[in-house]
Design an enzyme around this catalytic site. Structure first.
Site, PDB file in Angstrom:
ATOM      1  N   TYR A 119       0.860  -1.195   0.000  1.00  0.00           N
ATOM      2  CA  TYR A 119       0.000   0.000   0.000  1.00  0.00           C
ATOM      3  C   TYR A 119       0.888   1.234   0.000  1.00  0.00           C
ATOM      4  O   TYR A 119       1.883   1.308   0.723  1.00  0.00           O
ATOM      5  CB  TYR A 119      -0.901   0.021   1.240  1.00  0.00           C
ATOM      6  N   GLU A 206      -3.727   7.445  -4.084  1.00  0.00           N
ATOM      7  CA  GLU A 206      -3.709   6.182  -3.344  1.00  0.00           C
ATOM      8  C   GLU A 206      -3.473   5.023  -4.302  1.00  0.00           C
ATOM      9  O   GLU A 206      -4.197   4.875  -5.290  1.00  0.00           O
ATOM     10  CB  GLU A 206      -5.025   5.978  -2.590  1.00  0.00           C
TER      11      GLU A 206
END
Length: 397
Positions: A119, A206
């Site tokens: 991530y 993101e």
């Protein structure tokens, strides 16, 4: 302003970021031709909506099948089948709410042989006035769950705007992701490339997941990007990516008049000047047992036309059963608000109770305009009085 995954990836690829090959599809009949331009024999068919959790989402229509909004196709026939099922169907995810969002676009992408998932996100840290990176070895899952259950697996750091991105930032990401050798060097390059965040005035970027393939390549597998609306005038190429079908029609109309409007679930429409006062108004409506239908800040420099537009937007919502106008006149004069409300009511009519509370600059002139308008308006002396009156009127008391 938000954009779709395929748009975000195309933007990132301009800065050298490694992405999988893919193609957007707007019509199911074009899906096979699009897939043929992408390496197979495995393709990923992805719903394109402005919401996360697409893979775990479910379609409302039985005809869309029982699989989620991201599907693996192992043949051109499956690509065709999934495209027909998904386009035009309504996808419900944890971020859309129960009403879901209609899928009007798909992204067909080559399959990836995934070894590890990470991530990585970048956002503006308002506390430090810096750009911050958030990195974790736990990719492909909800980062909120990671933060709650294993916060030690999340690494954050900020970039000094005076220096910009530096080699040590890339090394920090590589270390956080436990990468070494060539993969560490790839991570360092990627971090430098992603700092295009500032060049494009992004508000958030993101990547979940950022993957390492079994071929030893670090690749962006998903990308969610939002931009600072106030900076779009500098980026017409970004503004052109706006998909209005993903937005509430009332919010689009509000943006044309520079009104800050957010649709909510309640029944009492609010028109207020100032974000703090707007939130206080919503809170006191809830305190007296009802829910606001919207957040609407007309701002300090609104004119009669903006106020009239704001009133029309509120009344266009079929869920609105009553309207509360709460204005504290500073820069925004009370008589201007009153003129706008009267003009709007005379144009669109008034079918629900209306409570108006005015205070501040030219308050007496504003109250006079309202009282002499002939409209069925309930005046209020203060915010508490206004909230009680509109709640009582909506409840039929």
């Amino acid at each position: 302003m938000n954009i779709h995954e395929y748009q975000a990836k195309a933007l990132l690829s301009e800065f050298g970021v490694a992405i999988s090959k893919g193609a957007p599809v707007l019509r199911a009949s074009d899906s096979e031709a699009a897939a043929k331009t992408i390496p197979g024999p495995v393709w990923v068919v992805k719903s394109q909506i402005h919401a996360g959790g697409r893979g775990k989402g479910k379609f409302k229509e039985a005809s869309a099948g029982d699989k989620g909004g991201v599907r693996i196709a192992k043949s051109l026939a499956e690509v065709n089948e999934f495209a027909r099922q998904m386009l035009g169907a309504t996808l419900v995810t944890v971020q859309t709410g129960p009403h879901g969002k209609q899928v009007n676009r798909l992204y067909i992408e080559e399959g990836s042989d995934i070894d590890k998932e990470f991530y990585l996100s970048i956002l503006v840290n308002r506390e430090t006035s810096e750009v911050s990176f958030v990195v974790s070895t736990e990719g492909g899952v909800n980062i909120e769950d990671v933060a709650h259950n294993t916060p030690e697996k999340i690494v954050t750091f900020s970039v000094d705007p005076a220096t910009g991105i530096m080699p040590h930032h890339g090394r920090t990401v590589a270390k956080a992701l436990k990468l070494s050798g060539d993969l560490a060097r790839q991570a360092e390059r990627l971090v430098a490339q992603l700092y295009a965040f500032t060049a494009k005035d992004m508000a958030m970027l993101e990547i979940n997941p950022l993957v390492v393939t079994k071929q030893g390549q670090l690749r962006v597998l998903d990308a969610k990007v939002s931009f600072d609306d106030n900076a779009l005038f500098r980026h017409p190429e970004v503004a052109a990516l706006r998909d209005e079908t993903e937005e509430d029609a009332k919010e689009i109309e509000a943006s044309r008049y520079d009104l800050n409007y957010v649709a909510l679930e309640g029944t009492i429409g609010c028109m207020v000047n100032g974000a703090g006062l707007a939130m206080a108004t919503m809170d006191i409506i809830k305190l007296y047992g009802m829910e606001p239908a919207n957040f609407l800040d007309v701002g300090g420099g609104a004119n009669k036309e903006k106020v009239a537009a704001a009133f029309k937007i509120i009344t266009a919502d079929p869920n609105v059963k009553g309207i509360l106008v709460n204005i504290f006149g500073g820069i925004m004069k009370c008589d201007i608000i009153a003129e706008g409300v009267v003009a709007a009511v005379k144009e669109v009519g008034l079918k629900v109770p209306l409570v108006v509370r005015l205070e501040g600059t030219n308050v007496e002139a504003g109250k006079k305009i309202i009282s002499q308008s002939g409209l069925n308006v309930l005046p209020a002396d203060d915010l508490d009085d206004a909230a009680q009156k509109i709640v009582k009127a909506v409840k039929g008391g």
